[in-house]
Design an enzyme around this catalytic site. Structure first.
Site, PDB file in Angstrom:
ATOM      1  N   ASP B  95       0.839  -1.193   0.000  1.00 51.15           N
ATOM      2  CA  ASP B  95       0.000   0.000   0.000  1.00 51.15           C
ATOM      3  C   ASP B  95       0.876   1.246   0.000  1.00 51.15           C
ATOM      4  OD1 ASP B  95      -2.205   1.502  -0.143  1.00 51.15           O
ATOM      5  OD2 ASP B  95      -2.982   1.016   1.840  1.00 51.15           O
ATOM      6  N   CYS B  98       0.315   4.706   1.858  1.00 49.09           N
ATOM      7  CA  CYS B  98      -0.738   4.622   2.859  1.00 49.09           C
ATOM      8  C   CYS B  98      -0.415   5.768   3.813  1.00 49.09           C
ATOM      9  CB  CYS B  98      -0.653   3.283   3.581  1.00 49.09           C
ATOM     10  SG  CYS B  98      -1.934   3.132   4.819  1.00 49.09           S
ATOM     11  N   GLU B 206     -12.459   8.473  10.536  1.00 45.04           N
ATOM     12  CA  GLU B 206     -12.968   8.587  11.903  1.00 45.04           C
ATOM     13  C   GLU B 206     -13.305  10.036  12.234  1.00 45.04           C
ATOM     14  OE1 GLU B 206     -11.639   5.346  14.799  1.00 45.04           O
ATOM     15  OE2 GLU B 206     -10.649   7.100  15.630  1.00 45.04           O
ATOM     16  N   GLY B 375      -4.923   5.699  16.062  1.00 47.08           N
ATOM     17  CA  GLY B 375      -4.949   4.569  16.986  1.00 47.08           C
ATOM     18  C   GLY B 375      -5.832   3.483  16.404  1.00 47.08           C
ATOM     19  N   MET B 377      -9.369   1.218  16.095  1.00 44.04           N
ATOM     20  CA  MET B 377     -10.767   1.634  16.044  1.00 44.04           C
ATOM     21  C   MET B 377     -11.338   1.836  17.453  1.00 44.04           C
ATOM     22  SD  MET B 377     -13.826  -0.573  14.326  1.00 44.04           S
ATOM     23  CE  MET B 377     -13.853  -1.848  15.583  1.00 44.04           C
ATOM     24  N   SER B 381      -6.384   8.607  18.977  1.00 43.79           N
ATOM     25  CA  SER B 381      -5.355   8.939  18.001  1.00 43.79           C
ATOM     26  C   SER B 381      -4.568  10.118  18.557  1.00 43.79           C
ATOM     27  CB  SER B 381      -5.983   9.308  16.659  1.00 43.79           C
ATOM     28  OG  SER B 381      -6.684   8.211  16.123  1.00 43.79           O
ATOM     29  N   HIS B 400       3.843   4.890  13.387  1.00 42.13           N
ATOM     30  CA  HIS B 400       2.715   5.215  12.496  1.00 42.13           C
ATOM     31  C   HIS B 400       1.370   4.813  13.073  1.00 42.13           C
ATOM     32  CE1 HIS B 400       2.206   1.042  11.558  1.00 42.13           C
ATOM     33  NE2 HIS B 400       1.462   1.251  10.514  1.00 42.13           N
ATOM     34  N   GLY B 401       1.335   4.126  14.186  1.00 48.54           N
ATOM     35  CA  GLY B 401       0.039   3.712  14.721  1.00 48.54           C
ATOM     36  C   GLY B 401       0.215   2.985  16.032  1.00 48.54           C
ATOM     37  N   ALA B 402      -0.797   2.203  16.381  1.00 46.08           N
ATOM     38  CA  ALA B 402      -0.707   1.471  17.640  1.00 46.08           C
ATOM     39  C   ALA B 402       0.105   0.197  17.452  1.00 46.08           C
ATOM     40  CB  ALA B 402      -2.107   1.126  18.126  1.00 46.08           C
TER      41      ALA B 402
END
Lengths: 136, 477
Positions: B95, B98, B206, B375, B377, B381, B400-402
């Site tokens: 991706d 992304c 979101e 973060g 769902m 975040s 980049h995220g959790a």
């Protein structure tokens, strides 16, 4: 025929067959079933599929890439596959199915790609077994 | 079991003597608790494999959200020498670009709460996830090629964007050096109907509110205040980027033999940056990245309509920033006291340039580049700003995220989509998903604690916390 495997972020499957030809047909079905609910696919059209590779492993990735392109590029879902010719370098066959209809074929996961991660195609006694992980 | 060493409980090192073929150390940013979770899957082995890449400069880096990927770990950063090093499509991923766009609104939490269900349904109708159907923008061949060259700028020319949308995006929403001629017709056909769609997996849109400000000065520059409603868009280049990665992985497998490169994992396939194949990949990757920026812009365009329909014409949606977290970019960094041109692969990692960097839009230059961390769902975040530590230690990169903890099959066990929906609603979050499994697989427990991940990058001095965001409505594939 096949089972779904766990991976922290993505998904995989293990497929079986009594011959490489049957194995490749079942692997294609596994990919379809991960992407789409295939329970109501009608065999309205026949789609040709062919791929080349250096060995059974790269051949399987390339074969599945062809199937994936039908799913995500041509927007076609198939419920049955048949291999006509197969060697470690070349496979050709066909699939039966129809254009995707979101109502009759509810989408499950968008499969981004077929990976080489822990990829294997092996003969175990009487049967052929493959393991493939997909990026989703 | 791979041995990790740490002096400070934040930087965990695997020396290059650990494994044959390693050209450099592995450096993981984590906490003692996170490193225990990280050790449970193959991610450290994958970071070790990355350390074998020809021409790697500095350590093979991993962020606290690292988890097992393909070839590269997700949450991995590797810089390779621009002249002597390699480019690896696996270091970017399927991706391509992304990323995350964060949009502020002039609405408050309570106003949105009163019409939340209506808003979520409206957005769900207006912005297809695209798991089954098509997007709303039809592109002719020539137009698609223009999108691949111009990215979000094409959307601006066509009236689908405001000037600020492109100004406040990494690279101005367009990477130079994209060449549609290197993007296969298959990639174009696969991506063409998907412009303006979110996709599935962990991608989502979101509706959130600012729960807490941690950095008042940066929040002022971003026009953020507590209680304000914002929208986070997390998606990428859809089928176009996926096919580009597929095409080049197949090509590079064969090309590697010609260049005499052998690696422990075929998914790491790479070629010299300066080779014909390397340059072709970079041109196609940039085109895919541009498609992704156009995609996030198209989504914002339709989102503006959705908000106006529900709240009236006074609603204003303003792009705060847009980051990519799957990309390889040529950048200039100081390595052992010398400036060098390197190709920074960020596979599930976000650029985080410090205050004063010329790549940062003027409105943010004094505070540092905004870093947007989605973060899982229904949890939280974060907005951060890049700091000097990132330039010193991580080629200007953070997490980049959790980071996933649990497989999708494990996440689905013992519950139904209805139960998860209800649990989230009790926490004030409304979810709409195109697929049943989409909700189950992304349950919050499937992820690491995003706050803990953020705490590590904050304490390590890679980035500073600006604001914590709480979700209200989720739209996903």
């Amino acid at each position: 025929m096949f089972e779904v495997l766990e991976h922290t972020a993505d998904i995989g499957f293990r497929a079986w067959g009594s011959t490489p030809a049957e194995l490749f047909a079942h692997a294609a079905l596994a990919l379809e079933a991960i992407a789409v609910d295939t329970s109501q696919v009608e065999e309205r059209y026949v789609y040709p599929i062919a791929a080349a590779g250096e060995d059974y492993e790269t051949l399987l990735v390339n074969w599945l890439n062809e199937v994936l392109y039908y799913v995500d590029g041509e927007r076609v879902v198939m419920g049955r596959f048949q291999i006509d010719q197969i060697s470690p370098e070349r496979v050709s066959g066909k699939g039966w199915g129809e254009p995707r209809d979101p109502v009759r074929h509810p989408p499950r996961l968008v499969v981004k790609g077929v990976t080489y991660h822990q990829l294997s195609v092996k003969q175990e006694g009487e049967r052929w077994v493959a393991q493939v992980f997909l990026d989703i | 079991m791979i041995e990790v060493q740490t002096d400070d409980g934040i930087r965990f090192r695997i020396p290059k003597q650990e494994s044959l073929g390693m050209r450099t150390d592995v450096l993981v940013f984590a906490s003692p608790e996170l490193i225990e979770q990280i050790r449970r899957d193959l991610s450290l082995r994958q970071a070790v494999n990355v350390a074998t890449l020809p021409g790697i400069v500095g350590p093979s880096l991993a962020m606290p959200d690292i988890h097992q990927g393909y070839g590269f770990p997700i949450g991995g950063v590797a810089a390779t020498d621009w002249e002597e090093g390699v480019v690896s499509p696996g270091g970017v991923g399927f991706d391509i670009n992304c990323g995350v766009r964060l949009v502020t609104t002039n609405l408050e939490k309570d106003e949105v709460r009163a019409k939340l269900r209506e808003l979520v349904n409206q957005v769900f109708r207006d912005i297809p996830c695209g798991t089954g159907g098509k997007g709303r923008i039809e592109l002719r061949d020539k137009e698609l090629d223009e999108v691949l060259v111009k990215g979000a700028r094409w959307m601006l020319e066509r009236g689908f964007a405001e000037e600020r949308d492109v100004e406040c995006a990494e690279e101005g929403g367009r990477l130079e050096g994209a060449d549609p001629a290197h993007v296969s017709s298959r990639a174009k056909e696969r991506g063409r109907p998907q412009l303006g769609t979110i996709g599935s997996g962990n991608h989502f849109l979101e509706i959130q509110f600012v729960q807490q400000i941690h950095h008042p000065e940066a929040a002022r520059a971003m026009n953020l205040h507590e209680g304000q409603v914002v929208v986070l868009i997390h998606c990428g280049s859809r089928g176009l980027g996926h096919q580009v990665c597929t095409d080049f992985l197949a090509e590079m497998g064969a090309a590697m033999k010609r260049y005499g490169i052998s690696l422990p994992d075929r998914q790491l396939a790479c070629v010299p940056i300066q080779s014909q194949e390397g340059q072709a990949y970079l041109a196609a990757m940039r085109a895919s990245a541009n498609f992704a920026w156009a995609n996030r812009q198209a989504i914002l365009h339709f989102l503006r309509d959705s908000f106006r329909r529900v709240f009236g014409n006074h609603v204003k949606l303003t792009t705060l920033y847009d980051v990519c977290h799957n990309i390889a970019k040529r950048e200039r960094h100081e390595v052992d006291g010398k400036k060098r041109d390197v190709l920074v692969h960020r596979k599930g990692a976000t650029r985080a340039f410090p205050p004063g960097h010329r790549e940062i839009p003027a409105v943010y230059r004094h505070i540092g580049q905004p870093v947007l961390i989605p973060g899982s769902m229904g949890t939280a975040s974060w907005i951060l700003v890049g700091a000097e530590g990132a330039m010193r230690e991580t080629f200007g990169s953070v997490c980049h995220g959790a980071g996933r903890l649990m497989s999708r099959t494990a996440a689905k066990k013992g519950r139904t989509a209805k139960q998860v929906e209800k649990e989230l609603e009790e926490r004030g979050v409304i979810v709409r998903s195109e697929t049943k499994d989409g909700i189950l697989e992304e349950v919050p427990e499937a992820y690491k604690d995003v706050d803990e991940v953020i705490e590590v990058v904050h304490r390590a001095g890679l980035a500073h916390k600006v604001a914590r965001l709480r979700p209200m409505g989720v739209i996903k594939g």
